[in-house]
Scaffold this active site. Structure first.
Site, mmCIF file in Angstrom:
data_model
loop_
_atom_site.group_PDB
_atom_site.id
_atom_site.type_symbol
_atom_site.label_atom_id
_atom_site.label_comp_id
_atom_site.label_asym_id
_atom_site.label_seq_id
_atom_site.Cartn_x
_atom_site.Cartn_y
_atom_site.Cartn_z
ATOM 1 N N CYS A 1 62.856 -55.386 -14.494
ATOM 2 C CA CYS A 1 62.973 -56.217 -13.288
ATOM 3 C C CYS A 1 62.774 -55.361 -12.024
ATOM 4 O O CYS A 1 61.682 -54.896 -11.776
ATOM 5 C CB CYS A 1 64.305 -56.957 -13.296
ATOM 6 S SG CYS A 1 64.325 -58.332 -12.143
ATOM 7 N N HIS B 1 64.879 -59.462 -18.861
ATOM 8 C CA HIS B 1 66.023 -58.557 -19.027
ATOM 9 C C HIS B 1 66.459 -58.435 -20.484
ATOM 10 O O HIS B 1 67.319 -59.198 -20.932
ATOM 11 C CB HIS B 1 67.218 -59.100 -18.235
ATOM 12 C CG HIS B 1 67.069 -58.952 -16.759
ATOM 13 N ND1 HIS B 1 67.450 -57.822 -16.079
ATOM 14 C CD2 HIS B 1 66.565 -59.797 -15.829
ATOM 15 C CE1 HIS B 1 67.204 -57.980 -14.786
ATOM 16 N NE2 HIS B 1 66.661 -59.166 -14.606
ATOM 17 N N GLU C 1 68.435 -56.338 -21.730
ATOM 18 C CA GLU C 1 69.862 -55.973 -21.782
ATOM 19 C C GLU C 1 70.772 -57.193 -21.675
ATOM 20 O O GLU C 1 71.964 -57.101 -21.937
ATOM 21 C CB GLU C 1 70.187 -54.930 -20.708
ATOM 22 C CG GLU C 1 70.389 -55.456 -19.290
ATOM 23 C CD GLU C 1 69.099 -55.801 -18.554
ATOM 24 O OE1 GLU C 1 68.026 -55.763 -19.193
ATOM 25 O OE2 GLU C 1 69.164 -56.115 -17.353
#
Lengths: 237, 83
Positions: free
Chosen positions: A86, A203, A205
């Site tokens: 990002c 993302h 994560e």
């Protein structure tokens, strides 16, 4: 094996990345403060998401001159693995480590939602645990995620198989409707020619555990771990 | 000597300007039917010291290329004036 997560003023996915690596995947991980000049001892550097320096001037433009970035560029030029997520992706393009730029979403809105992305190339340190054509569900959360590059750069990216992920529908079809932000060629993530630097808007994560709705993000980090453990892939010159 | 510089930065012609497009639509909607295109950029004003105009210009060029503009998506022009 050691991962380093860089913290810029305004990073806000730093703890998510740290948690994903250290507590979900259980690999040694440490934070790296943006003023750090020495990053020796790391095998993979993560530039996390967020709003570094308040997104002032242009997203990623100021972070790219942060003191730590000199060491990061040096690390990557020697073949070290570098992943920008990002805002991290935006910083990588601003730094010229990846081609193109990320501009305002086509729709002008900040978009935060689960997104399907298709794996385009599995012969990289970042995707070797995926299947080609596999559809992953990974969240996006950005206002400036529209990938832009001139025609020549786009052709080069395609020719060298540097596009690793594209926005797609649930069937894996690359359509305009499945493109959330107007990115050219539905690009969600690209790597450099050498394949050691990777940037993506989604993302991973945030999709590490069932309770978050998807564990597909693991594949990306597990690919990196697999690469570091086995060295089975040879990076391009 | 003190100088005042105005730098205008705009998106290159091929780059989609979503903000400009939305603003264009709004202008049409409130009755400005003759507007054909809107492009939105930014204006940076700065004051600096320099011995000559040539020196200032060199500095400004470098600032724009390194930080103030992103050559991948933006063009820049500037005006230099004495303070």
């Amino acid at each position: 094996m050691k991962f380093g997560v860089v913290q810029f003023p305004g990073s806000n996915c730093d703890y998510d990345c740290y948690y994903a690596l250290k507590y979900v995947l259980r690999v040694p991980t440490a934070f790296i403060w943006h003023k750090e000049k020495d990053i020796s001892g790391y095998d993979c550097i993560v530039l996390p998401g967020g709003f570094s320096y308040g997104d002032y001037l242009r997203v990623g433009a100021i972070a790219r001159y942060s003191p730590v970035m000199k060491a990061v560029v040096d690390f990557a030029s020697k073949g070290g693995l570098l992943i920008g997520i990002c805002n991290g992706f935006q910083i990588l393009t601003e730094a010229g480590l990846l081609p193109g730029a990320l501009i305002r979403n086509h729709c002008l809105r900040f978009i935060c939602k689960p997104q399907n992305i298709r794996v385009e190339n599995i012969e990289t340190p970042f995707t070797n645990r995926c299947q080609k054509g596999q559809v992953l569900k990974v969240p996006i959360a950005h206002g400036e995620g529209c990938y832009y590059a001139d025609q020549k750069t786009l052709e080069e990216l395609e020719e060298n198989n540097q596009v690793l992920f594209r926005y797609c529908d649930i069937e894996g079809e690359i359509t305009k409707a499945a493109n959330p932000n107007g990115s050219l060629h539905n690009i969600a993530g690209i790597c450099n020619k050498k394949r050691n630097i990777f940037g993506l808007m989604p993302h991973p994560e945030r999709s590490m555990e069932e309770c978050l709705g998807s564990t597909d993000g693991r594949l990306i980090f597990e690919s990196i771990i697999n690469y570091l453990q086995t060295d089975s892939l040879i990076l391009k010159d | 000597m003190q100088w005042k510089v105005k730098i205008s930065i705009k998106l290159k012609s091929g780059v989609l300007d979503a903000q400009g497009k939305a603003t264009h639509k709004a202008l049409l909607a409130i009755g400005f039917q003759k507007v054909q295109e809107v492009r939105i950029g930014k204006l940076i004003e700065l004051k600096l010291e320099g011995d000559s105009r040539t020196e200032v210009e060199k500095q400004i060029q470098e600032m724009c290329q390194k930080l103030l503009a992103n050559p991948v998506i933006e063009d820049f022009v500037y005006e230099i004036g004495e303070l």
